[in-house]
Design a protein around this motif. Sequence first.
Motif, PDB file in Angstrom:
ATOM      1  N   ASP A  88       0.931  -1.213   0.137  1.00  0.00           N
ATOM      2  CA  ASP A  88      -0.100  -0.066  -0.054  1.00  0.00           C
ATOM      3  C   ASP A  88       0.784   1.219  -0.093  1.00  0.00           C
ATOM      4  OD1 ASP A  88      -2.214  -1.600  -0.173  1.00  0.00           O
ATOM      5  OD2 ASP A  88      -2.413  -1.526   2.255  1.00  0.00           O
ATOM      6  N   GLN A  89       1.917   1.114   0.814  1.00  0.00           N
ATOM      7  CA  GLN A  89       2.699   2.598   0.987  1.00  0.00           C
ATOM      8  C   GLN A  89       3.432   2.490  -0.470  1.00  0.00           C
ATOM      9  OE1 GLN A  89       5.203   2.364   4.218  1.00  0.00           O
ATOM     10  NE2 GLN A  89       3.187   3.105   5.837  1.00  0.00           N
ATOM     11  N   LYS A  96       2.491   1.662  -3.454  1.00  0.00           N
ATOM     12  CA  LYS A  96       1.438   1.986  -4.507  1.00  0.00           C
ATOM     13  C   LYS A  96       1.394   3.779  -4.165  1.00  0.00           C
ATOM     14  CE  LYS A  96      -0.898  -1.918  -5.088  1.00  0.00           C
ATOM     15  NZ  LYS A  96      -2.280  -2.571  -5.259  1.00  0.00           N
ATOM     16  N   ALA A  97       1.243   4.164  -3.049  1.00  0.00           N
ATOM     17  CA  ALA A  97       1.039   5.479  -2.832  1.00  0.00           C
ATOM     18  C   ALA A  97       2.307   6.467  -2.963  1.00  0.00           C
ATOM     19  CB  ALA A  97       0.528   5.725  -0.989  1.00  0.00           C
ATOM     20  N   LYS A 120       4.508   5.689  -5.362  1.00  0.00           N
ATOM     21  CA  LYS A 120       4.799   5.599  -6.771  1.00  0.00           C
ATOM     22  C   LYS A 120       3.767   6.610  -7.308  1.00  0.00           C
ATOM     23  CE  LYS A 120       6.023   0.879  -7.583  1.00  0.00           C
ATOM     24  NZ  LYS A 120       5.677  -0.530  -8.033  1.00  0.00           N
ATOM     25  N   LYS A 121       2.617   6.562  -6.891  1.00  0.00           N
ATOM     26  CA  LYS A 121       1.575   7.772  -7.149  1.00  0.00           C
ATOM     27  C   LYS A 121       2.194   9.334  -6.932  1.00  0.00           C
ATOM     28  CE  LYS A 121      -1.903   9.480  -4.791  1.00  0.00           C
ATOM     29  NZ  LYS A 121      -3.159   9.351  -4.128  1.00  0.00           N
ATOM     30  N   ASP A 122       2.956   9.398  -5.832  1.00  0.00           N
ATOM     31  CA  ASP A 122       3.290  10.750  -5.594  1.00  0.00           C
ATOM     32  C   ASP A 122       4.947  10.865  -5.810  1.00  0.00           C
ATOM     33  OD1 ASP A 122       1.075  11.595  -4.165  1.00  0.00           O
ATOM     34  OD2 ASP A 122       1.345  10.545  -2.370  1.00  0.00           O
ATOM     35  N   MET A 123       5.188  10.323  -6.895  1.00  0.00           N
ATOM     36  CA  MET A 123       6.644  10.239  -7.371  1.00  0.00           C
ATOM     37  C   MET A 123       7.195  11.881  -7.529  1.00  0.00           C
ATOM     38  SD  MET A 123       9.416   8.682  -7.434  1.00  0.00           S
ATOM     39  CE  MET A 123       8.566   6.904  -7.187  1.00  0.00           C
ATOM     40  N   TYR A 155       6.115  14.127   2.690  1.00  0.00           N
ATOM     41  CA  TYR A 155       4.914  13.625   2.553  1.00  0.00           C
ATOM     42  C   TYR A 155       3.863  13.538   3.688  1.00  0.00           C
ATOM     43  CZ  TYR A 155       2.593   9.299   0.903  1.00  0.00           C
ATOM     44  OH  TYR A 155       1.543   8.549   0.607  1.00  0.00           O
TER      45      TYR A 155
END
Length: 168
Positions: free
Chosen positions: A102-103, A105-106, A108-111, A152
């Motif tokens: 989950d972290q 994916k999060a 990667k989304k906020d790269m 973050y």
Amino acid sequence: MKKNEEVETTKTKAGGIKWGLLIVLVVVLAFGAGAAGTIISGKYFNSQDAKPKAEKVQTGAAISKRQRLVNVKKFIVNLATDDAADPQYLRLKVSLLVADDDQAKALKKDMPLVRDSMIRVLKPKRAADLLKNNQSIDEVKEQVKEAINKNYGSSIVQEVYVTDFVIQ
């Protein structure tokens, strides 16, 4: 008399074929025994030597089954210099250790947030600062981790691993 000669010639050819087959069979068996010996000796005798080496490698930081590495694409940062005519660049690629999928994916989304945090840490650095000793890279890794976690809003990054580091 010709019949006797033909009988002897036939016997000689048959005997030659038998010896030829026997030689080929012996050679094939020798190669097979050699291959089997190599496999058996590699399996039983070298396995004891391989275990201590594997244990030595695993003495470093261990990554659990749940933790994930998130790769950050390679990028280039201009480093600070005194001479604008002689710019210096840092090419860097890192992997970030996070707690779970989950972290990952999060993150990667906020790269873009990750890359911005890294650039803000690295841009004021000088090449001499980064290359002065072995601890300088560890200090930069810690600063990058702190900057990403601060931007973050939580401690998402557990560790930073540098996988490519070139200064030009």
